[in-house]
Write an enzyme that holds these catalytic residues in place. Structure first.
Site, mmCIF file in Angstrom:
data_model
loop_
_atom_site.group_PDB
_atom_site.id
_atom_site.type_symbol
_atom_site.label_atom_id
_atom_site.label_comp_id
_atom_site.label_asym_id
_atom_site.label_seq_id
_atom_site.Cartn_x
_atom_site.Cartn_y
_atom_site.Cartn_z
ATOM 1 N N SER A 44 -1.061 -4.699 5.298
ATOM 2 C CA SER A 44 -1.446 -3.526 6.098
ATOM 3 C C SER A 44 -2.809 -3.816 6.695
ATOM 4 C CB SER A 44 -1.540 -2.287 5.203
ATOM 5 O OG SER A 44 -2.405 -1.336 5.810
ATOM 6 N N HIS B 193 2.330 -4.312 8.428
ATOM 7 C CA HIS B 193 2.499 -2.880 8.187
ATOM 8 C C HIS B 193 1.361 -2.162 8.918
ATOM 9 C CE1 HIS B 193 3.648 0.610 5.645
ATOM 10 N NE2 HIS B 193 2.347 0.884 5.655
ATOM 11 N N ASP C 111 -0.445 1.350 9.920
ATOM 12 C CA ASP C 111 -0.588 2.722 9.441
ATOM 13 C C ASP C 111 -1.093 3.647 10.540
ATOM 14 O OD1 ASP C 111 0.150 2.551 6.623
ATOM 15 O OD2 ASP C 111 -1.568 1.197 6.445
ATOM 16 N N MET D 294 -2.060 7.383 11.554
ATOM 17 C CA MET D 294 -2.471 8.658 10.929
ATOM 18 C C MET D 294 -3.000 9.610 11.990
ATOM 19 S SD MET D 294 -4.433 7.248 7.571
ATOM 20 C CE MET D 294 -3.807 5.841 6.628
ATOM 21 N N HIS E 168 4.297 2.731 10.091
ATOM 22 C CA HIS E 168 4.355 3.825 9.112
ATOM 23 C C HIS E 168 3.678 5.048 9.732
ATOM 24 C CE1 HIS E 168 2.790 5.240 4.864
ATOM 25 N NE2 HIS E 168 3.650 6.092 5.399
ATOM 26 N N MET F 229 2.320 8.451 9.633
ATOM 27 C CA MET F 229 1.832 9.540 8.780
ATOM 28 C C MET F 229 1.341 10.639 9.712
ATOM 29 S SD MET F 229 -0.045 7.072 6.033
ATOM 30 C CE MET F 229 -0.011 5.721 7.206
ATOM 31 N N MET G 41 5.688 5.701 -1.348
ATOM 32 C CA MET G 41 4.224 5.656 -1.448
ATOM 33 C C MET G 41 3.819 5.611 -2.912
ATOM 34 S SD MET G 41 3.119 5.556 1.584
ATOM 35 C CE MET G 41 1.395 5.496 1.052
ATOM 36 N N ASP H 42 4.177 1.014 -1.087
ATOM 37 C CA ASP H 42 2.947 1.000 -0.289
ATOM 38 C C ASP H 42 1.824 1.741 -1.000
ATOM 39 O OD1 ASP H 42 1.074 1.013 1.753
ATOM 40 O OD2 ASP H 42 2.171 2.448 3.005
HETATM 41 C C1 DX5 Z 1 -2.160 4.497 2.852
HETATM 42 C C2 DX5 Z 1 -1.432 3.502 3.732
HETATM 43 C C3 DX5 Z 1 -1.279 2.158 3.087
HETATM 44 C C4 DX5 Z 1 -2.583 1.483 2.811
HETATM 45 C C5 DX5 Z 1 -2.410 0.336 1.876
HETATM 46 O O1 DX5 Z 1 -2.174 5.726 3.459
HETATM 47 O O2 DX5 Z 1 -0.151 3.979 4.051
HETATM 48 O O3 DX5 Z 1 -0.434 1.337 3.879
HETATM 49 O O4 DX5 Z 1 -3.154 0.974 3.983
HETATM 50 O O5 DX5 Z 1 -3.680 -0.129 1.558
HETATM 51 P P1 DX5 Z 1 -4.027 -0.588 0.080
HETATM 52 O O6 DX5 Z 1 -3.143 -1.779 -0.201
HETATM 53 O O7 DX5 Z 1 -5.462 -0.929 0.145
HETATM 54 O O8 DX5 Z 1 -3.711 0.555 -0.854
HETATM 55 ZN ZN ZN Z 2 1.292 2.544 4.926
#
Ligand code: DX5
Ligand code: ZN
Length: 242
Positions: free
Chosen positions: A27, A52, A54, A56, A85, A87, A156, A194
């Protein structure tokens, strides 16, 4: 993976947009965005199978990150699959744009998408592989009716919003439960875990049944993302399954 932006979505190809497993999915959330091309190249050289990404929105989770523009940029920087992903609330409004930006896999949160069959079909119609993500406190049973329609599940193992959090131990049982359920039901879905994954727990998470393992800070915090990715990818090798 690079997709010509003018290319027509092909729902039949969407299932091929998943990696061979087990797979390490770095990620980029805590990568150095000023040196993104180098960070991506290093993780790729270290054995990443996909990236991956993220997304948000500051509403579903208390943080804001990237949009389709950066996904498109990353798509130009790597030939690996892109696992987006989401969110975000109201994901249906943005799925087409992320698919057009190069997302091979798109997951939406069960907690943010009340009409999952419609949303999953939309992802497929846009040519990406559909996944549904569950927060740590959302029961596996909430997947029951949608699982046959999914290419993957994203479990998650931290509450989403930030990188660098600690793996929530009770999720380990949930991982084993999902593996059992998928195997017994004959569902085709792969599953991804994740949050909080690193050298100390990646083998156990794999052995409990995860197919795709996301690692953010364990790859990108500190120096040598290539070496860190390599060490994690190597740990996934002994228990390889199809
Ligand atoms: C959290 C994300 C994860 C995160 C993982 O909200 O969805 O993908 O970036 O990072 P680590 O491996 O540092 O927990
Ligand atoms: Zn993620």
């Amino acid at each position: 993976m690079a997709r010509l932006s003018k290319e027509k979505p092909d729902p039949a190809r969407a299932a091929a947009r998943l990696p061979a497993t087990p797979a390490l999915a770095p990620s980029i959330l805590t990568a150095d965005f000023g040196r993104l091309a180098d960070e991506i190249a290093a993780a790729e050289a270290g054995g990443a199978r996909l990236f991956h990404l993220d997304v948000m929105d500051g509403h579903f989770v208390p943080n804001l990150t990237i949009g389709p523009l950066i996904v498109e940029t990353i798509d130009r920087l790597t030939g690996l699959l892109l696992d987006v992903h989401l969110m975000i609330e109201r994901p249906d409004l943005y799925i087409e744009r992320f698919a057009g930006a190069g997302a091979d896999m798109i997951s939406v949160h069960q907690e943010a998408a009340p009409h999952l069959h419609r949303t999953v079909q939309l992802i497929r119609d846009c040519g990406s592989a559909p996944g549904v993500a569950l927060n740590p406190s959302t029961p596996l049973a909430s997947l029951q009716e949608i699982l046959p329609d999914l290419d993957y599940v994203l479990l998650m193992s931290v509450d989403p919003g930030f990188g660098g959090q600690r793996f929530i131990p009770s999720v380990m049982t949930k991982i084993a439960g999902l593996r059992r359920h998928i195997d017994e039901s004959g569902a085709k879905a792969k599953f991804e875990v994740d949050g909080g994954i690193g050298p100390g727990n990646i083998v156990a998470i794999r052995e409990h049944g995860a197919d795709i393992l996301v690692a953010g800070s364990a790859v990108f915090d500190g120096r040598d993302p290539k070496g860190r990715a390599r060490a994690l990818a190597d740990l996934l090798q002994p228990a390889r399954r199809g």
